[in-house]
Design a protein around this motif. Structure first.
Motif, PDB file in Angstrom:
ATOM      1  N   PHE C  46      25.916  11.598 -15.695  1.00 44.58           N
ATOM      2  CA  PHE C  46      26.734  10.391 -15.812  1.00 44.58           C
ATOM      3  C   PHE C  46      25.870   9.172 -15.494  1.00 44.58           C
ATOM      4  O   PHE C  46      25.277   9.094 -14.423  1.00 44.58           O
ATOM      5  CB  PHE C  46      27.923  10.471 -14.837  1.00 44.58           C
ATOM      6  CG  PHE C  46      28.681   9.176 -14.744  1.00 44.58           C
ATOM      7  CD1 PHE C  46      29.547   8.787 -15.758  1.00 44.58           C
ATOM      8  CD2 PHE C  46      28.502   8.325 -13.659  1.00 44.58           C
ATOM      9  CE1 PHE C  46      30.231   7.580 -15.686  1.00 44.58           C
ATOM     10  CE2 PHE C  46      29.178   7.114 -13.582  1.00 44.58           C
ATOM     11  CZ  PHE C  46      30.042   6.742 -14.608  1.00 44.58           C
ATOM     12  N   HIS C  49      29.780   3.492 -16.658  1.00 49.05           N
ATOM     13  CA  HIS C  49      31.050   3.420 -17.373  1.00 49.05           C
ATOM     14  C   HIS C  49      30.886   2.406 -18.504  1.00 49.05           C
ATOM     15  O   HIS C  49      30.145   1.429 -18.345  1.00 49.05           O
ATOM     16  CB  HIS C  49      32.157   2.982 -16.401  1.00 49.05           C
ATOM     17  CG  HIS C  49      33.523   3.033 -16.998  1.00 49.05           C
ATOM     18  ND1 HIS C  49      34.172   1.895 -17.432  1.00 49.05           N
ATOM     19  CD2 HIS C  49      34.341   4.085 -17.255  1.00 49.05           C
ATOM     20  CE1 HIS C  49      35.361   2.254 -17.925  1.00 49.05           C
ATOM     21  NE2 HIS C  49      35.485   3.573 -17.823  1.00 49.05           N
ATOM     22  N   THR C 147      29.355   9.379 -25.114  1.00 47.28           N
ATOM     23  CA  THR C 147      30.430   8.836 -24.289  1.00 47.28           C
ATOM     24  C   THR C 147      31.667   9.706 -24.411  1.00 47.28           C
ATOM     25  O   THR C 147      32.001  10.196 -25.491  1.00 47.28           O
ATOM     26  CB  THR C 147      30.759   7.412 -24.754  1.00 47.28           C
ATOM     27  OG1 THR C 147      29.575   6.644 -24.653  1.00 47.28           O
ATOM     28  CG2 THR C 147      31.831   6.791 -23.882  1.00 47.28           C
ATOM     29  N   LEU C 151      33.184   7.367 -20.155  1.00 44.61           N
ATOM     30  CA  LEU C 151      32.088   7.729 -19.258  1.00 44.61           C
ATOM     31  C   LEU C 151      30.837   7.961 -20.104  1.00 44.61           C
ATOM     32  O   LEU C 151      30.875   8.737 -21.054  1.00 44.61           O
ATOM     33  CB  LEU C 151      32.428   8.995 -18.478  1.00 44.61           C
ATOM     34  CG  LEU C 151      33.808   9.018 -17.805  1.00 44.61           C
ATOM     35  CD1 LEU C 151      34.100  10.399 -17.218  1.00 44.61           C
ATOM     36  CD2 LEU C 151      33.898   7.938 -16.730  1.00 44.61           C
ATOM     37  N   ILE C 284      34.252  12.947 -10.047  1.00 43.45           N
ATOM     38  CA  ILE C 284      35.313  11.991 -10.331  1.00 43.45           C
ATOM     39  C   ILE C 284      36.493  12.348  -9.429  1.00 43.45           C
ATOM     40  O   ILE C 284      36.910  13.506  -9.395  1.00 43.45           O
ATOM     41  CB  ILE C 284      35.741  12.059 -11.806  1.00 43.45           C
ATOM     42  CG1 ILE C 284      34.499  11.911 -12.691  1.00 43.45           C
ATOM     43  CG2 ILE C 284      36.772  10.983 -12.118  1.00 43.45           C
ATOM     44  CD1 ILE C 284      34.768  12.227 -14.139  1.00 43.45           C
ATOM     45  N   ILE C 293      33.950   7.294  -8.919  1.00 46.21           N
ATOM     46  CA  ILE C 293      32.955   8.147  -9.574  1.00 46.21           C
ATOM     47  C   ILE C 293      31.671   8.063  -8.754  1.00 46.21           C
ATOM     48  O   ILE C 293      31.149   6.976  -8.510  1.00 46.21           O
ATOM     49  CB  ILE C 293      32.686   7.707 -11.027  1.00 46.21           C
ATOM     50  CG1 ILE C 293      33.991   7.660 -11.810  1.00 46.21           C
ATOM     51  CG2 ILE C 293      31.689   8.646 -11.685  1.00 46.21           C
ATOM     52  CD1 ILE C 293      33.832   7.195 -13.237  1.00 46.21           C
TER      53      ILE C 293
END
Ligand code: FES
Ligand code: FES
Ligand SMILES: [Fe+2]
Ligand SMILES: [Fe+2]
Lengths: 399, 137, 398
Positions: C46, C49, C147, C151, C284, C293
């Motif tokens: 990750f 965002h 994505t 995310l 998360i 997150i």
């Protein structure tokens, strides 16, 4: 050139006992060996019993990367455990001292008692299927023995008892430390940037009195170089004694009141015992200092200083004792900052090989400023390490 | 400022002859309050006079003080002043680091034609002072 | 006598091998190098965002597996991820954490790149974008970026499976939250800290449910708010985990108050708590009105960057946003009640494992996938073992 780069590596014509190679301070492999053969096997002075005055008093400390906790049991016996939780490995107690019947880990609240037994596991049913038993989850205990009020630990379960290890070395302290009347009134610690042995050497080297203005004034000219005694004992312990001090010779200091002398000491006496490998006890009439040095790595050490006086001191006497102690030995005193300066300065010389060796060759028949304590210390180092201090990178004896 | 400059005469000159100086610190290890330096006027003067002869920490110390509280007693003869301080150390290569943090509890004598420092308690938070210091804080 | 002898500390616990983990996984340099290559170098990580890079030219830099990277939104709206280094001289391109740039300039040379990683000016040819020199010049090194639910994930492995295949059902407990009913989230909180602990010790503070005992806030608001048996742990392929069925009574903690029902995110009630640790370094977490997150990024075996984000609903009224910030920071801010405790715990473990004093940790709790089962810890280390090819209970053996 007499001492050019080409000839620099050549050791002077001197017996191996009189020379120490810089590698003992810098070599990583030597340091790893020291952790095993020295710190893994010798008795280590952990604290004074007055720091664990009451049942369930504890003290935590780190020793060679291992968090430990010494606790006085309900039965009055001091025991030491690894301060590491059997569950998920957290360091259990973070405070340096405290009092607790139960040592409860903050993470999942597992609890241990003063004997290291695991006595509580919250919601334990969940462990049934795995077969985990509370009885298998005790703390790991480290050997602990008290001698003359000093609490010693040993990571080696098979080492001989501490009294045998020390032998006669602490006899000069039998009246004072043995009186049971002493307590710690001063504690401070500092990280110094030098090999741990450089600190121990400041307590072994008599010749360096020259560095200390205070000792030049109060000590070098007092008594006689001939009445001094430099002694060594079994297991590498050493002593420097027969020194005298005239405290009023240094501006701002006053002669010591005989009434304040500690048991067995004259007010102007000065002597010290170095316990191999890493402790020194120094007595100056009205106060006792105890140094313990513990390496962090080969170029960093932790030094801990303690000052001892009488438990029954009145507030006034205690204040004066603190003053006496700190004039010489406090972090704002005249001596200890100079020794720390010296230890760090030697480190700078040896770190990258600019200096390659030091000489410990002074001979004054065991008197005056003889290097006998340093030689005795390194003789024991050689025996334990199986390496010659003069040429330490070649191990001379396997384990 | 006088201590920063190591001008010890100037510092002593700011102190009253009743001067009473202590550095105090609490040790959680032995659970006791300690006095690491304890001097009167004469003692302080002697101690400072001797400093130049000693082998001491290289570089300079710099004190940064913030006054928190000033209080006068009824006659306004004595003021008590509480201040926070930090001392940085700058080594000969110019690298600065925090050396010590603490609080001053001072008494200032306001009776004469100039203010004199009558009492100082320097209470330290910092307990690892490395090689230590010959110069008071 | 149940204290044990110091000499026996190296002896493994008398348990099934999956029920304990060796301290070497936290300190061994060889293990750490393998983790960089075989775990962090292979997984979808990750990165940020989408709300952090809303406009073309917006970028966000970060570190992953010790590599400096950045995500940038192109003029084509597509998000791409590149190494944040000049392909000609190795110098860093973007110095700050976030910004907007029409052109990415090398700090050392006149080299310039556009949002697609293409060279648009170079040391050899300053302004002729069509010259042969430029078309021959190396482009920025690009890695996969995809994505999902807003995310943004990246992957250092050119041969990586698609993000969807990697995640599988891993995000299912958030189906209603991230659903397609038009709610758009945005990041309102970002906080990063360097923790003196191994990166997995941080991830464990999330995966380990039993440590609720450490948090006063959880002891008062969570442990009794719903039955242990209502908790529901799930283990997915690729090491992803989830837990639902947790509830919170916020007014049981002094100074907190019950959450207003209308403020909950879609798919959640205000007292719901759910979380998904995505293998190996992301989590998360939702609590009714807030979503956090977390990512952990190792610097070396003993130091870790922890980044924490808080999300709200884009365009919500200011009062709602303020309420969400308060709720978020009550638990999770750097001055909150929980996160500093978790960091404390991770560092306390480092103090014992970091230099080899602590040898093993026990992860043997079995509550049938409910309550405070260690199931998720076991699953985490199972996935870890599969990827590194080392046994978590004895990582010297492969
Ligand atoms: S780590 Fe100590 S109780 Fe869990
Ligand atoms: S005079 Fe002894 S080390 Fe320099
Ligand atoms: Fe000395
Ligand atoms: Fe937690």
């Amino acid at each position: 050139m007499e001492n050019s780069a080409g000839t620099r590596q050549t050791l002077p014509e001197m017996p191996d006992t009189h020379v120490v190679s810089g590698a003992v301070y810098t070599d990583k492999a030597i340091f790893e060996d020291e952790k095993r053969r020295v710190f893994g096997q010798c008795w280590h002075l952990a604290c004074h019993e007055s720091e664990l005055g009451e049942a369930y008093d504890y003290r935590t400390f780190d020793y060679i990367g291992t968090p430990l906790i010494a606790i006085r049991g309900g039965d009055g016996v001091v025991r030491t455990f690894m301060n590491v939780c059997s569950h998920r490995g957290a360091k259990i107690i973070q405070e340096p001292s405290g009092n607790a019947k139960r040592l409860t880990c903050f993470y999942h609240l597992w609890s241990y008692d003063d004997r290291g037994n695991c006595v509580d596991i919250p919601r334990p049913e969940a462990y049934e299927s795995s077969g985990l038993k509370k009885d298998d989850c005790g703390l790991f205990e480290v050997r602990t023995e008290t001698h003359l009020g000093l609490v010693f630990i040993n990571l080696d379960d098979k080492a001989p008892p501490v009294a045998d290890y020390i032998g006669a070395a602490l006899d000069p302290f039998a009246d004072s430390l043995g009186s049971g009347e002493l307590e710690v009134f001063h504690y401070n610690r500092a990280i110094l940037h030098a090999n741990w042995k450089a600190w121990q050497e400041t307590n072994l080297d008599l010749y360096h009195e020259w560095m200390h203005v205070l000792l030049r004034r109060t000590q070098v000219g007092e008594g006689s170089m001939n009445t001094r005694v430099v002694k060594s004992f079994e297991n590498g312990h050493t002593m420097g004694g027969g020194l005298k001090a005239s405290y009023d010779k240094y501006k701002g200091m006053a002669a010591r009141d005989p009434g304040m002398a500690l048991p067995g000491l004259g007010p102007d006496d000065f002597f010290f015992v170095d316990l191999w490998p890493n402790a020194a006890l120094l007595a100056r009439g009205t106060a006792i200092r105890i140094d313990v040095v513990t390496p962090i790595d080969e170029k960093t050490m932790l030094v801990e200083w303690r000052g001892l006086g009488l438990k029954g001191d009145s507030a006034d006497v205690r204040r004066t004792r603190m003053q006496h102690h700190n004039q010489y030995w406090g972090p704002f005193g005249r001596n200890v900052p100079e020794d720390a300066f010296a230890a760090e300065a030697c480190e700078l010389g040896f770190r990258h090989g600019a200096a390659t060796r030091q000489l410990i060759a002074r001979e004054e028949g065991g008197k005056g400023q003889d290097d006998g304590m340093l030689r005795a210390w390194y003789a024991e180092w050689a025996r334990r390490m199986g390496r010659s201090p003069a040429n330490p990178t070649n191990a001379i004896a396997p384990d | 400022m006088a201590l920063d400059a190591e001008d010890f005469t100037a510092f002593i000159d700011l102190c009253s002859t009743e001067f009473d100086y202590r550095i105090t610190v609490y040790s959680p290890e032995i659970r006791k309050e300690m006095i690491w330096l304890d001097q009167d006027y004469e003692g302080m003067r002697a101690l400072l006079e001797m400093v130049p002869q000693h082998l001491k920490r290289l570089g300079t110390l710099k004190r940064h003080v913030s006054v928190y509280i000033i209080d006068h007693d009824a006659t306004a003869a004595i003021a008590t002043v509480t201040s926070s301080f930090i001392v940085t150390h700058t080594d000969p290569d110019g690298v600065s680091q925090l050396f010590v943090a603490g609080t001053y509890y001072d008494e200032v004598d306001c009776r004469g034609d100039r203010y004199l420092l009558k009492r100082r308690r320097a209470h330290l938070e910092t307990r690892d002072l490395g090689i230590g210091s010959h110069i008071p804080i | 006598m149940s204290a044990r002898r110091y000499q026996d500390r190296a002896r493994p616990p008398n348990l099934r091998s999956e029920d304990y983990v060796s301290g070497q996984v936290y300190r061994d340099d060889g293990v750490f190098r393998d983790e960089l290559d075989t775990v962090l170098g292979k997984v979808w990580h990750f990165a940020c965002h989408v709300s952090e890079v809303p406009e073309p030219g917006d970028y966000r830099t970060f570190l992953h597996a010790l590599q400096p990277l950045f995500v940038i939104r192109g003029e084509d709206e597509k998000l791409r991820c590149f190494f944040n280094t000049c392909p000609q001289c190795g110098a860093r391109l973007l110095g700050d954490g976030a910004g907007t740039a029409a052109r990415l300039r090398c700090v050392r040379h006149p080299g310039q790149f556009d949002w697609s990683g293409r060279v648009v000016a170079s040391a050899q040819s300053e302004d002729n974008a069509e010259s042969d020199v430029l078309s021959a010049a190396p482009r920025l090194r690009e890695i996969h970026a995809e994505t999902k639910n807003g995310l943004v994930f990246v992957n250092l492995d050119d041969a990586a499976q698609p993000l969807d295949a990697f995640l599988g059902q891993g995000l299912e407990i958030f189906d209603g939250v991230f659903g397609d009913d038009g709610v758009e989230y945005e990041v309102f909180h970002f906080h990063r800290a360097t923790v003196k602990a191994n990166w997995k010790a941080w991830q464990e503070t999330i995966v380990d449910l039993y440590h609720e005992f450490m948090h006063v806030v959880l002891r008062t608001t969570q442990m009794t708010a719903a039955p242990m048996s209502a908790r529901d742990m799930r283990v997915y392929p690729n090491g992803h985990l989830a837990i639902g069925g947790l509830k919170a009574d916020y007014d049981n903690y002094k100074g907190y108050s019950a959450r207003d029902g209308s403020a909950a995110f879609p798919g959640l009630t205000v007292d719901d708590a759910r979380f998904t640790p995505l293998f190996p370094d992301t989590t998360i977490i939702t609590r009714g009105t807030v979503m956090r997150i977390d990512t952990v990024t190792p610097l070396d075996p003993h130091r870790t960057i922890v980044e924490s984000r808080g999300l709200g609903i884009k365009g919500e009224p200011e009062a709602d946003r303020l309420m969400r910030m308060r709720h978020h920071n009550d638990y999770w801010g750097p001055f909150g009640r929980n996160v500093p405790e978790d960091a404390f715990a991770a560092e306390a473990c480092e103090k014992s494992f970091g230099k080899g004093a602590g040898r093993y940790q026990i992860i043997a709790r079995d509550e049938g996938g409910r309550g405070q089962d260690d199931l998720m810890l076991r699953a985490y280390y199972k996935a870890w073992s599969e990827m590194t090819g080392r046994l978590a209970h004895s990582p010297g053996n492969t």
